[in-house]
Scaffold this motif. Structure first.
Motif, mmCIF file in Angstrom:
data_model
loop_
_atom_site.group_PDB
_atom_site.id
_atom_site.type_symbol
_atom_site.label_atom_id
_atom_site.label_comp_id
_atom_site.label_asym_id
_atom_site.label_seq_id
_atom_site.Cartn_x
_atom_site.Cartn_y
_atom_site.Cartn_z
ATOM 1 N N ASP A 380 0.683 -1.264 -0.081
ATOM 2 C CA ASP A 380 0.041 0.118 0.031
ATOM 3 C C ASP A 380 0.774 1.128 0.080
ATOM 4 N N THR A 381 0.669 1.962 -0.991
ATOM 5 C CA THR A 381 1.689 3.129 -1.329
ATOM 6 C C THR A 381 0.644 4.454 -1.716
ATOM 7 N N GLU A 382 1.229 5.660 -1.486
ATOM 8 C CA GLU A 382 0.704 6.790 -2.038
ATOM 9 C C GLU A 382 0.557 6.727 -3.337
ATOM 10 N N HIS A 383 1.612 6.433 -4.239
ATOM 11 C CA HIS A 383 1.667 6.314 -5.611
ATOM 12 C C HIS A 383 0.653 5.227 -6.074
ATOM 13 N N LEU A 384 0.285 4.105 -5.679
ATOM 14 C CA LEU A 384 -0.622 3.124 -6.085
ATOM 15 C C LEU A 384 -1.998 3.718 -5.579
ATOM 16 N N ARG A 385 -2.283 4.435 -4.617
ATOM 17 C CA ARG A 385 -3.735 4.883 -4.285
ATOM 18 C C ARG A 385 -3.884 5.818 -5.287
ATOM 19 N N ASN A 386 -2.939 6.831 -5.697
ATOM 20 C CA ASN A 386 -3.248 7.735 -6.777
ATOM 21 C C ASN A 386 -3.349 7.066 -8.029
ATOM 22 N N GLU A 387 -2.609 6.406 -8.243
ATOM 23 C CA GLU A 387 -2.676 5.545 -9.735
ATOM 24 C C GLU A 387 -4.301 4.726 -9.652
ATOM 25 N N TYR A 388 -4.724 4.211 -8.963
ATOM 26 C CA TYR A 388 -5.804 3.532 -8.934
ATOM 27 C C TYR A 388 -7.164 4.521 -8.684
ATOM 28 N N ASP A 390 -7.012 7.430 -10.214
ATOM 29 C CA ASP A 390 -7.162 7.888 -11.437
ATOM 30 C C ASP A 390 -7.830 6.882 -12.573
#
Length: 489
Positions: A380-388, A390
């Protein structure tokens, strides 16, 4: 005899137990690690928007009524319910969605329009589902999971085959249209497992859906939390927030006290409504009933990626609850249960409470809650959260034929790491332990510790299982076990 009872956590099961135990005359104190009560059903207020942070579906209204009736009350003494019409929409593409009506007659007609003959088949399926509901919810789930004999009744003997088949297989025997199949498979996802791993008997969830309908407390699910807090207060329960439990102290195999923010609180009974696995880590290893190997071997319900979103305009082509099934259902399920990973093309759920409750957003604006089910324990990372985010917001714009991303004025995410830090959730699961055949009733972790006297558990990792109505029932069951023990002392 009046006893001092310390309850860890303030989720639905813990608060239900607190009410029952206070009614029995005990001195009950609830300790909540966070600043607000409600456990996973906390409320978020920000920039004029209001969000339920966890549960958002109000199903099985009879279970709530039964809970309040145990105290001579009704739900209407505390909150107002609105029946949603439509109950929800399921989106498959642009201008391609099915609205689930608020009554079975219309739902059957809508099924018939999609697949010839399916309306009558649905009516027959729902008769069986109602029969299962009457057996399960009115009887079986109110048993404490102490013995396998609890499941043996005249009624269950007639349905024994349904415990060895599964929901997916049964539905696919009766219906051919994939859209209808996925709509009928959806309700058992609340139980935390794939339809192919969920016993056929659990079709009672379809009756909860189509038979009893989908409701909404007037200003959100937190209305129920407030109601239970009010009832508990009337009964003399004390709530302590910002109370982190550091240890459960055991002497001669008897739970004696809890450590709260560095203070020792003596207690005659200790009951945990917090995560079961986490609670056992508060004990010395020799006092734990379940090993790490045991927990690793269990099938857990999904974690979730959640977004709480405030829009500065009203949205089009939406409903209070919406399921976005425009990608492969089975591939997403595989990414949760079979090969844990972030799904390439995620299914997602959204709800817009401001359609029903004008207080959920400032005038002319909309509040939205988006959820992507995920495998527990994954990265769980901030990058993955933002990617998903979008991924889902772009599909949402296409399917509802509007632009919304530029209208977001508030956004907060919540995912696996937050489930761990906020709720001490095992692997960051969102819903507890799945109700598979080998994790049903007496096969679930016990309400009463087998190693420590005066230590009890309640909630979604024990009996009867995941969901808000089962949580209320779990609180009742454990309170009855405690009363029974105290009566026999």
């Amino acid at each position: 005899m009046k006893k001092s009872i310390s309850i860890i956590g303030s989720g639905f099961s813990a608060m239900a137990a607190a009410c029952y135990l206070a009614k029995s005359g005990h001195e009950v104190t609830v300790y909540e690690k966070n600043a607000l009560i409600g456990g996973r059903a906390r409320q978020l207020k920000a920039e004029g928007f209001t969000f339920d942070m966890g549960p958002s579906w109000y199903w099985m209204p009879d279970v709530f009524e039964r809970f309040f009736a145990d105290f001579g009350k009704k739900t209407t003494d505390y909150y107002e319910l609105i029946k949603l019409s439509p109950a929800y929409r399921v989106y498959y593409g642009i201008d391609d969605f099915i609205a689930i009506a608020d009554n079975l007659t219309q739902i059957a007609a809508d099924f018939e329009a999609i697949e010839e003959g399916s309306g009558q088949i649905l009516q027959e399926f729902m008769r069986e589902a109602k029969s299962n509901y009457d057996i399960a919810i009115k009887d079986l789930v109110y048993r404490p999971g102490v013995s396998p004999l609890e499941l043996v009744t005249v009624e269950t003997a007639k349905k024994v085959g349904q415990f060895f088949s599964n929901i997916s297989k049964d539905i696919r025997k009766k219906f051919k249209n994939e859209k209808l199949i996925h709509i009928l498979e959806f309700p058992v996802l609340f139980l935390g497992a794939k339809p192919s791993d969920t016993p056929s008997f659990y079709s009672f969830m379809n009756y909860a859906d189509f038979g009893l309908g989908t409701w909404h407390p007037k200003t959100g699910m937190f209305d129920v939390v407030r109601a239970m807090e009010s009832l508990a207060g009337e009964l003399g329960v004390t709530f302590v927030t910002n109370a982190n439990i550091e240890k459960i102290n055991v002497e001669n195999k008897i739970a004696r006290s809890i450590e709260v923010n560095g203070k020792t609180i003596p207690s005659d009974i200790i009951l945990s409504g917090a995560d079961y696995h986490h609670t056992e880590t508060l004990l010395d290893i020799k006092h734990r009933a379940y090993s790490e190997k045991y927990w690793e071997s269990r099938v857990f319900a999904p974690s979730s990626l959640l977004f709480y979103i405030g829009f500065n305009k009203k949205l089009k082509n939406i409903s209070h609850h919406a399921l976005f099934f425009d990608v492969d259902f089975d591939e997403h399920a595989k990414a949760i249960y079979d090969e844990p990973q972030w799904p390439k093309e995620p299914l997602f759920y959204a709800n817009f409470p401001s359609l029903t409750d004008t207080s959920a957003a400032p005038e002319g604006m909309e509040s939205g809650f988006f959820l992507v089910p995920l495998a527990p324990g994954i990265e769980d990372t901030e990058h993955l959260r933002n990617e998903y985010f979008d991924k889902i917001i772009e599909r949402f714009e296409i399917l509802t034929q509007q632009t919304v991303k530029s209208n977001i004025i508030f956004k907060l995410s919540f995912c696996k790491n937050d489930f761990v830090s906020e709720y001490n959730s095992y692997k960051g699961n969102a819903y507890g332990m799945a109700n598979t055949l080998l994790q049903t009733a007496f096969l679930r972790p016990k309400l009463k510790s087998s190693k420590v006297k005066n230590l009890y558990f309640t909630g979604q990792l024990t009996v009867p299982g995941p969901g808000v109505p089962p949580a209320l029932i779990s609180g009742k069951l454990v309170s009855e076990l405690i009363d029974k023990q105290l009566l026999n002392q």
